[in-house]
Motif scaffolding. Structure first.
Motif, PDB file in Angstrom:
ATOM      1  N   PRO A   1       2.644  -2.062  -9.821  1.00 41.94           N
ATOM      2  CA  PRO A   1       3.009  -2.633  -8.521  1.00 41.94           C
ATOM      3  C   PRO A   1       4.458  -3.117  -8.514  1.00 41.94           C
ATOM      4  O   PRO A   1       5.022  -3.459  -9.553  1.00 41.94           O
ATOM      5  N   MET A   2       5.060  -3.139  -7.322  1.00 36.67           N
ATOM      6  CA  MET A   2       6.438  -3.609  -7.180  1.00 36.67           C
ATOM      7  C   MET A   2       6.506  -5.024  -6.607  1.00 36.67           C
ATOM      8  O   MET A   2       7.368  -5.808  -6.986  1.00 36.67           O
ATOM      9  N   ILE A   3       5.619  -5.341  -5.680  1.00 32.74           N
ATOM     10  CA  ILE A   3       5.648  -6.645  -5.020  1.00 32.74           C
ATOM     11  C   ILE A   3       4.534  -7.520  -5.605  1.00 32.74           C
ATOM     12  O   ILE A   3       3.369  -7.127  -5.619  1.00 32.74           O
ATOM     13  N   HIS A   4       4.909  -8.695  -6.089  1.00 31.70           N
ATOM     14  CA  HIS A   4       3.950  -9.594  -6.715  1.00 31.70           C
ATOM     15  C   HIS A   4       3.849 -10.888  -5.925  1.00 31.70           C
ATOM     16  O   HIS A   4       4.856 -11.414  -5.437  1.00 31.70           O
ATOM     17  N   THR A   5       2.652 -11.401  -5.798  1.00 27.17           N
ATOM     18  CA  THR A   5       2.433 -12.678  -5.143  1.00 27.17           C
ATOM     19  C   THR A   5       2.620 -13.804  -6.150  1.00 27.17           C
ATOM     20  O   THR A   5       2.045 -13.763  -7.247  1.00 27.17           O
TER      21      THR A   5
ATOM     22  N   ALA B   1       0.825  -1.203   0.000  1.00 28.17           N
ATOM     23  CA  ALA B   1       0.000   0.000   0.000  1.00 28.17           C
ATOM     24  C   ALA B   1       0.866   1.262   0.000  1.00 28.17           C
ATOM     25  O   ALA B   1       0.552   2.246  -0.676  1.00 28.17           O
ATOM     26  N   LYS B   2       1.972   1.223   0.741  1.00 24.20           N
ATOM     27  CA  LYS B   2       2.843   2.393   0.817  1.00 24.20           C
ATOM     28  C   LYS B   2       3.665   2.572  -0.458  1.00 24.20           C
ATOM     29  O   LYS B   2       3.854   3.696  -0.940  1.00 24.20           O
ATOM     30  N   LEU B   3       4.150   1.477  -1.022  1.00 28.12           N
ATOM     31  CA  LEU B   3       5.006   1.569  -2.203  1.00 28.12           C
ATOM     32  C   LEU B   3       4.219   1.929  -3.450  1.00 28.12           C
ATOM     33  O   LEU B   3       4.725   2.655  -4.322  1.00 28.12           O
ATOM     34  N   ASP B   4       3.004   1.429  -3.564  1.00 22.00           N
ATOM     35  CA  ASP B   4       2.251   1.572  -4.810  1.00 22.00           C
ATOM     36  C   ASP B   4       1.302   2.758  -4.829  1.00 22.00           C
ATOM     37  O   ASP B   4       0.695   3.046  -5.868  1.00 22.00           O
ATOM     38  N   LYS B   5       1.164   3.451  -3.705  1.00 19.51           N
ATOM     39  CA  LYS B   5       0.227   4.574  -3.645  1.00 19.51           C
ATOM     40  C   LYS B   5       0.613   5.648  -4.662  1.00 19.51           C
ATOM     41  O   LYS B   5       1.704   6.198  -4.634  1.00 19.51           O
ATOM     42  N   GLY B   6      -0.323   5.913  -5.583  1.00 20.74           N
ATOM     43  CA  GLY B   6      -0.088   6.934  -6.595  1.00 20.74           C
ATOM     44  C   GLY B   6       0.666   6.444  -7.815  1.00 20.74           C
ATOM     45  O   GLY B   6       0.979   7.235  -8.703  1.00 20.74           O
ATOM     46  N   PHE B   7       0.979   5.138  -7.875  1.00 16.02           N
ATOM     47  CA  PHE B   7       1.714   4.588  -9.014  1.00 16.02           C
ATOM     48  C   PHE B   7       0.882   3.492  -9.686  1.00 16.02           C
ATOM     49  O   PHE B   7       0.238   2.686  -9.004  1.00 16.02           O
TER      50      PHE B   7
END
Length: 232
Positions: free
Chosen positions: A212-216, A203-209
């Motif tokens: 996504p950076m982290i993938h499951t 939530a913190k890394l992807d807010k406004g972008f």
């Protein structure tokens, strides 16, 4: 830092583990010399904190054995024996620093941080002080994270989680790996603590972008990568 505390006083070691974790570090424990020696041989620690008087295998013998096995992890010796001769024996046994009891935790923390920094600076294969994946940057020295130049404030555990993921960018990181390297060995592998922290970090890394950076990775764990993962 990832620390191993080898101390037979249960109250003392519980206090140290709690204090180091509150300071943002990972701390494992061993209550006797043989257990500590076995854990230390794995070589996964930044600093060993070793009490001199230990059951089953005393601290100085433990350190000598580690050095004989080419384990070069920095060792800070704790001891109620604080005379000059005692310190000299500890250092000659292979210790890197010697702190007499009683001591202030702030001094112990500072000394362990110095040992960890020295090891990092002197090792040929020293870890990077910063990581960059796409537009995401992490600085280990200043504990700053930014994405596309925008600072992302993180809690200590979130920072360590992201650091581990960035260190292994492009690779699948399992929950067990995260439990061992970001938390400790005593968590239930079925706990949802990892999922909760990953969700918060996302939530913190992807807010406004948009990307996504982290993938499951279903059935495996997580992967940090710059490119967006698309379903086939």
């Amino acid at each position: 830092m990832r620390l191993l505390i080898i101390e037979d006083d249960r109250e003392a070691v519980a206090y140290l583990v709690k204090a180091f974790r509150e300071a943002g570090h990972v701390a494992d424990q061993a209550l006797d010399g043989l257990t500590g020696y076995a854990l230390a041989q794995e070589g996964a620690y930044d600093v060993l904190i070793v009490d001199r008087m230990l059951p089953k295998l005393d601290g100085l013998s433990l350190i000598r054995s580690l050095r004989e096995q080419q384990v070069d992890t920095p060792v800070l010796i704790l001891s109620a024996l604080g005379q000059v001769d005692d310190r000299v024996k500890g250092l000659r046994a292979g210790g890197d620093d010697y702190l007499p009891k009683p001591y202030a935790f702030s001094e112990l923390l500072a000394r362990t941080e110095v040992l960890a920094r020295r090891r990092g600076a002197g090792a040929a294969s020293a870890e990077a002080t910063s990581y960059r994946v796409g537009d995401l940057e992490l600085d280990r020295l200043s504990h700053r994270v930014s994405r596309a130049g925008q600072e992302v404030p993180l809690q200590p555990r979130e920072f360590r989680l992201l650091e581990y993921l960035m260190r292994h960018a492009g690779q699948v990181v399992t929950r067990t790996m995260l439990l061992e390297h970001v938390w400790d060995y005593h968590f239930d592998p079925q706990t949802n603590v990892i999922d909760v922290h990953v969700s918060r970090l996302r939530a913190k890394l992807d807010k406004g972008f948009p990307t996504p950076m982290i993938h499951t990775v279903r059935g495996a764990g997580y992967m940090l990568r710059a490119e967006e993962t698309r379903a086939p």
